[in-house]
Enzyme design. Structure first.
Site, PDB file in Angstrom:
ATOM      1  N   ASP A  30     -12.780  -0.651  -8.662  1.00  0.00           N
ATOM      2  CA  ASP A  30     -11.889   0.496  -8.496  1.00  0.00           C
ATOM      3  C   ASP A  30     -12.296   1.587  -9.492  1.00  0.00           C
ATOM      4  OD1 ASP A  30      -8.716   0.818  -7.241  1.00  0.00           O
ATOM      5  OD2 ASP A  30      -9.416   2.230  -8.776  1.00  0.00           O
ATOM      6  N   ASN A  85      -1.036  -2.737  -0.911  1.00  0.00           N
ATOM      7  CA  ASN A  85      -0.007  -1.715  -0.757  1.00  0.00           C
ATOM      8  C   ASN A  85      -0.009  -1.278   0.702  1.00  0.00           C
ATOM      9  OD1 ASN A  85       0.641  -1.703  -3.532  1.00  0.00           O
ATOM     10  ND2 ASN A  85      -1.083  -0.339  -3.967  1.00  0.00           N
ATOM     11  N   GLY A  91       3.008   2.532  -2.341  1.00  0.00           N
ATOM     12  CA  GLY A  91       1.929   2.927  -3.247  1.00  0.00           C
ATOM     13  C   GLY A  91       0.575   3.091  -2.596  1.00  0.00           C
ATOM     14  N   GLN A  92       0.514   2.954  -1.265  1.00  0.00           N
ATOM     15  CA  GLN A  92      -0.788   3.129  -0.606  1.00  0.00           C
ATOM     16  C   GLN A  92      -1.177   4.605  -0.606  1.00  0.00           C
ATOM     17  OE1 GLN A  92      -1.087   1.554   3.414  1.00  0.00           O
ATOM     18  NE2 GLN A  92      -3.324   1.785   3.420  1.00  0.00           N
ATOM     19  N   HIS A  98      -7.045  -2.374   2.123  1.00  0.00           N
ATOM     20  CA  HIS A  98      -7.792  -2.895   0.967  1.00  0.00           C
ATOM     21  C   HIS A  98      -6.923  -3.861   0.180  1.00  0.00           C
ATOM     22  CE1 HIS A  98      -5.883   0.956  -0.030  1.00  0.00           C
ATOM     23  NE2 HIS A  98      -5.676   0.474  -1.245  1.00  0.00           N
ATOM     24  N   LEU A  99      -7.587  -4.868  -0.379  1.00  0.00           N
ATOM     25  CA  LEU A  99      -6.947  -5.826  -1.271  1.00  0.00           C
ATOM     26  C   LEU A  99      -7.383  -5.482  -2.685  1.00  0.00           C
ATOM     27  CD1 LEU A  99      -7.299  -7.272   1.566  1.00  0.00           C
ATOM     28  CD2 LEU A  99      -7.215  -9.415   0.301  1.00  0.00           C
ATOM     29  N   HIS A 100      -6.404  -5.327  -3.573  1.00  0.00           N
ATOM     30  CA  HIS A 100      -6.714  -5.134  -4.990  1.00  0.00           C
ATOM     31  C   HIS A 100      -6.809  -6.515  -5.644  1.00  0.00           C
ATOM     32  CE1 HIS A 100      -5.318  -0.792  -5.262  1.00  0.00           C
ATOM     33  NE2 HIS A 100      -4.645  -1.169  -4.188  1.00  0.00           N
TER      34      HIS A 100
HETATM   35  P1  AMP Z   1      -3.914   2.266  -2.943  1.00  0.00           P
HETATM   36  O1  AMP Z   1      -3.096   3.121  -3.873  1.00  0.00           O
HETATM   37  O2  AMP Z   1      -3.372   0.886  -2.763  1.00  0.00           O
HETATM   38  O3  AMP Z   1      -4.154   2.977  -1.625  1.00  0.00           O
HETATM   39  O4  AMP Z   1      -5.293   2.063  -3.655  1.00  0.00           O
HETATM   40  C1  AMP Z   1      -6.358   2.955  -3.541  1.00  0.00           C
HETATM   41  C2  AMP Z   1      -7.281   2.652  -4.679  1.00  0.00           C
HETATM   42  O5  AMP Z   1      -8.541   3.227  -4.398  1.00  0.00           O
HETATM   43  C3  AMP Z   1      -6.818   3.231  -6.024  1.00  0.00           C
HETATM   44  O6  AMP Z   1      -6.672   2.173  -6.965  1.00  0.00           O
HETATM   45  C4  AMP Z   1      -7.938   4.187  -6.400  1.00  0.00           C
HETATM   46  O7  AMP Z   1      -8.189   4.209  -7.781  1.00  0.00           O
HETATM   47  C5  AMP Z   1      -9.108   3.624  -5.618  1.00  0.00           C
HETATM   48  N1  AMP Z   1     -10.174   4.559  -5.302  1.00  0.00           N
HETATM   49  C6  AMP Z   1     -10.050   5.814  -4.804  1.00  0.00           C
HETATM   50  N2  AMP Z   1     -11.253   6.369  -4.612  1.00  0.00           N
HETATM   51  C7  AMP Z   1     -12.169   5.446  -4.996  1.00  0.00           C
HETATM   52  C8  AMP Z   1     -13.595   5.407  -5.042  1.00  0.00           C
HETATM   53  N3  AMP Z   1     -14.338   6.454  -4.643  1.00  0.00           N
HETATM   54  N4  AMP Z   1     -14.202   4.304  -5.508  1.00  0.00           N
HETATM   55  C9  AMP Z   1     -13.474   3.241  -5.924  1.00  0.00           C
HETATM   56  N5  AMP Z   1     -12.124   3.205  -5.887  1.00  0.00           N
HETATM   57  C10 AMP Z   1     -11.479   4.286  -5.440  1.00  0.00           C
END
Ligand code: AMP
Length: 112
Positions: A30, A85, A91-92, A98-100
């Site tokens: 991330d 999310n 929080g998405q 995507h899975l964190h």
């Molecule tokens: P969400 O808030 O669950 O939609 O998570 C989106 C995630 O994508 C966030 O943790 C961001 O920091 C991450 N993110 C956004 N752009 C990038 C990128 N170019 N490379 C890696 N992570 C990213």
């Protein structure tokens, strides 16, 4: 097909710190980590969020969890949290499933 930043990573149009890739999925660090380890696992198939999946995605969804296991095994990450999310109120911010994987510190419960 709509465009999004994760599709650009999948298509190698923008760089990412890729840790794992196979035909179905890709995982990368991330860019704005919320823990010492913060990895995203995403399907290559364009899926906006978990709630838009259906039974035809059963194998894909199982695959993503096994990729989490593969990565955490490889990097010997024993304790971790997996977060999805679903929707902006949850929080998405990027509407590509995507899975964190979060690790390297303690986490509170319930989450904020
Ligand atoms: P969400 O808030 O669950 O939609 O998570 C989106 C995630 O994508 C966030 O943790 C961001 O920091 C991450 N993110 C956004 N752009 C990038 C990128 N170019 N490379 C890696 N992570 C990213």
């Amino acid at each position: 097909m709509s465009d999004n930043i994760f599709l650009k990573i999948i298509n190698k149009e923008i760089p990412a710190d890729i840790l794992y890739e196979d035909k179905i999925s890709i995982a990368f660090n991330d860019v704005n980590p919320q823990a010492p380890t913060h990895i995203l696992v995403i399907p290559k198939k364009e899926i906006k969020k978990l709630s838009t999946t259906d039974l035809s995605d059963q194998d894909l969804l199982g695959h993503l969890l096994l990729v989490v296991k593969k990565i955490t095994d490889k990097y010997q990450i024993k304790d971790y949290r997996v977060v999805i999310n679903n929707g902006s109120k949850a929080g998405q911010t990027i509407f590509h499933l995507h899975l964190h994987i979060l690790a390297g510190r303690s986490f509170n419960w319930p989450p904020g």
